[in-house]
Design a protein around this motif. Sequence first.
Motif, PDB file in Angstrom:
ATOM      1  N   ALA A   1      -8.723 -38.512 -29.090  1.00 37.70           N
ATOM      2  CA  ALA A   1      -9.128 -38.552 -27.972  1.00 37.70           C
ATOM      3  C   ALA A   1      -9.662 -36.936 -27.530  1.00 37.70           C
ATOM      4  O   ALA A   1     -10.156 -36.638 -26.541  1.00 37.70           O
ATOM      5  N   GLY A   2      -9.289 -36.069 -28.329  1.00 40.12           N
ATOM      6  CA  GLY A   2      -9.405 -34.556 -28.145  1.00 40.12           C
ATOM      7  C   GLY A   2      -8.627 -34.151 -27.051  1.00 40.12           C
ATOM      8  O   GLY A   2      -8.930 -33.023 -26.232  1.00 40.12           O
ATOM      9  N   LEU A   3      -7.294 -34.450 -27.045  1.00 40.49           N
ATOM     10  CA  LEU A   3      -6.282 -34.119 -25.938  1.00 40.49           C
ATOM     11  C   LEU A   3      -5.247 -33.535 -26.483  1.00 40.49           C
ATOM     12  O   LEU A   3      -4.807 -34.007 -27.695  1.00 40.49           O
ATOM     13  N   GLU A   4      -4.610 -32.837 -25.913  1.00 43.39           N
ATOM     14  CA  GLU A   4      -3.112 -32.114 -26.296  1.00 43.39           C
ATOM     15  C   GLU A   4      -2.254 -32.853 -25.578  1.00 43.39           C
ATOM     16  O   GLU A   4      -2.278 -33.076 -24.382  1.00 43.39           O
ATOM     17  N   LEU A   5      -1.143 -33.560 -26.293  1.00 44.26           N
ATOM     18  CA  LEU A   5      -0.195 -34.406 -25.595  1.00 44.26           C
ATOM     19  C   LEU A   5       1.012 -33.237 -25.169  1.00 44.26           C
ATOM     20  O   LEU A   5       1.519 -32.426 -26.092  1.00 44.26           O
ATOM     21  N   LEU A   6       1.537 -33.514 -23.977  1.00 44.90           N
ATOM     22  CA  LEU A   6       2.518 -32.727 -23.469  1.00 44.90           C
ATOM     23  C   LEU A   6       3.600 -33.618 -22.831  1.00 44.90           C
ATOM     24  O   LEU A   6       3.246 -34.763 -22.345  1.00 44.90           O
TER      25      LEU A   6
ATOM     26  N   ALA B   1     -16.338 -33.280  -9.347  1.00 46.30           N
ATOM     27  CA  ALA B   1     -15.510 -31.883 -10.110  1.00 46.30           C
ATOM     28  C   ALA B   1     -16.747 -31.017 -10.504  1.00 46.30           C
ATOM     29  O   ALA B   1     -16.562 -29.813 -10.513  1.00 46.30           O
ATOM     30  N   LYS B   2     -17.891 -31.688 -10.711  1.00 45.90           N
ATOM     31  CA  LYS B   2     -18.896 -30.776 -11.533  1.00 45.90           C
ATOM     32  C   LYS B   2     -19.544 -30.202 -10.227  1.00 45.90           C
ATOM     33  O   LYS B   2     -20.109 -28.780 -10.546  1.00 45.90           O
ATOM     34  N   ARG B   3     -19.847 -30.781  -9.212  1.00 48.60           N
ATOM     35  CA  ARG B   3     -20.256 -30.322  -8.140  1.00 48.60           C
ATOM     36  C   ARG B   3     -19.712 -28.867  -7.534  1.00 48.60           C
ATOM     37  O   ARG B   3     -20.202 -27.773  -7.307  1.00 48.60           O
ATOM     38  N   VAL B   4     -18.117 -28.669  -7.706  1.00 49.65           N
ATOM     39  CA  VAL B   4     -17.424 -27.707  -7.345  1.00 49.65           C
ATOM     40  C   VAL B   4     -17.156 -26.791  -8.578  1.00 49.65           C
ATOM     41  O   VAL B   4     -16.474 -25.720  -8.212  1.00 49.65           O
ATOM     42  N   GLU B   5     -17.514 -27.304  -9.481  1.00 48.47           N
ATOM     43  CA  GLU B   5     -17.685 -26.330 -10.893  1.00 48.47           C
ATOM     44  C   GLU B   5     -16.143 -25.942 -11.307  1.00 48.47           C
ATOM     45  O   GLU B   5     -15.748 -24.798 -11.432  1.00 48.47           O
ATOM     46  N   VAL B   6     -15.192 -27.109 -11.109  1.00 46.01           N
ATOM     47  CA  VAL B   6     -13.857 -26.803 -11.555  1.00 46.01           C
ATOM     48  C   VAL B   6     -13.576 -28.092 -12.556  1.00 46.01           C
ATOM     49  O   VAL B   6     -13.633 -29.177 -12.214  1.00 46.01           O
ATOM     50  N   PRO B   7     -13.343 -27.613 -13.654  1.00 44.22           N
ATOM     51  CA  PRO B   7     -13.225 -28.598 -14.764  1.00 44.22           C
ATOM     52  C   PRO B   7     -11.842 -29.379 -14.719  1.00 44.22           C
ATOM     53  O   PRO B   7     -10.815 -28.802 -14.229  1.00 44.22           O
TER      54      PRO B   7
ATOM     55  N   LEU C   1     -13.054 -37.934 -18.473  1.00 47.49           N
ATOM     56  CA  LEU C   1     -12.939 -36.877 -17.496  1.00 47.49           C
ATOM     57  C   LEU C   1     -13.141 -35.344 -18.335  1.00 47.49           C
ATOM     58  O   LEU C   1     -13.439 -34.313 -17.647  1.00 47.49           O
ATOM     59  N   GLY C   2     -13.028 -35.447 -19.474  1.00 49.71           N
ATOM     60  CA  GLY C   2     -13.065 -34.159 -20.281  1.00 49.71           C
ATOM     61  C   GLY C   2     -12.112 -33.430 -19.951  1.00 49.71           C
ATOM     62  O   GLY C   2     -12.137 -32.040 -20.345  1.00 49.71           O
ATOM     63  N   ALA C   3     -10.630 -33.983 -19.669  1.00 50.54           N
ATOM     64  CA  ALA C   3      -9.523 -33.112 -19.628  1.00 50.54           C
ATOM     65  C   ALA C   3      -9.072 -32.515 -21.049  1.00 50.54           C
ATOM     66  O   ALA C   3      -9.613 -33.238 -22.198  1.00 50.54           O
ATOM     67  N   ARG C   4      -8.364 -31.433 -21.002  1.00 50.68           N
ATOM     68  CA  ARG C   4      -7.960 -30.972 -22.285  1.00 50.68           C
ATOM     69  C   ARG C   4      -6.195 -31.436 -22.550  1.00 50.68           C
ATOM     70  O   ARG C   4      -5.980 -31.241 -23.852  1.00 50.68           O
ATOM     71  N   GLN C   5      -5.575 -31.767 -21.585  1.00 53.11           N
ATOM     72  CA  GLN C   5      -4.002 -32.148 -21.817  1.00 53.11           C
ATOM     73  C   GLN C   5      -3.842 -33.513 -20.904  1.00 53.11           C
ATOM     74  O   GLN C   5      -4.399 -33.724 -20.313  1.00 53.11           O
ATOM     75  N   ILE C   6      -2.786 -33.954 -21.367  1.00 49.29           N
ATOM     76  CA  ILE C   6      -2.223 -34.998 -20.730  1.00 49.29           C
ATOM     77  C   ILE C   6      -0.590 -34.923 -20.952  1.00 49.29           C
ATOM     78  O   ILE C   6      -0.210 -34.701 -21.963  1.00 49.29           O
TER      79      ILE C   6
END
Length: 235
Positions: free
Chosen positions: A117-122, A38-44, A80-85
């Motif tokens: 965990a620094g995530l927003e739960l949905l 993901a880092k190589r393609v620069e898409v978080p 993985l540094g995701a923002r939401q789950i």
Amino acid sequence: MFAYINDCRKLGCTQLDPWNEHFAATDDRYLAKVKEAAKRVEVPFGLIAVDGGHIYEATAEGREVKRKNAYKWIEIARKLGARQIRLDAGGTAAMPEEEFEIILAGFEDLKKRCRDAGLELLMENHFGASVMPDNVVHICQTAGIGLLLDSFNWARGHEAEGWIKCAKFARACHIKAFAFADDGQELTTNVGSFVGLLKKAGYRGAWGVESVPIDGDEMGAALKTIALIRRHISG
């Protein structure tokens, strides 16, 4: 998973929102490779959609199994540094009070774990209790969580009701694509109305594409759906 990441890059996506079934493994070595790709393609990573971590099961033992899986994927999303789950409610369309209380208690527990965990739960309108719009409203309002609003996953006859009642809770969305007319319009979802309704509700999240075409051309359908979304966002 690596093909998914490269496909997202080719499509010009701004974030990665994988389904947990995209992952071939969950050990740290594999996850490090995924994170590097993901880092190589620069898409978080944006949102991880998790199946098998839902809250309601008929037995305490069943609920414990699902909760452990939810915890596992919360930790993976954090790494993985995701923002939401997205974690589902489970249950039944009837959602009796006892079932609702179990779902509510489960989301309270998962909210704390996600916050740490620094995530927003949905939650998502997906199956079980969440196919009924009033259930989704009741859960989101009471639990204080946001919604991954899917354009399609409602009980038959409740699609428009679901859009109207639940757009205000949307923090992410899935626009499903099945088939297209010659002029590029999707034949099962009024993409323009869906986008317009979310915009009117103040939606600020990513525009997610769930490409499930009947002809099997997932990339072709994704490109057509993205074109439709762009047309209606700017319209």
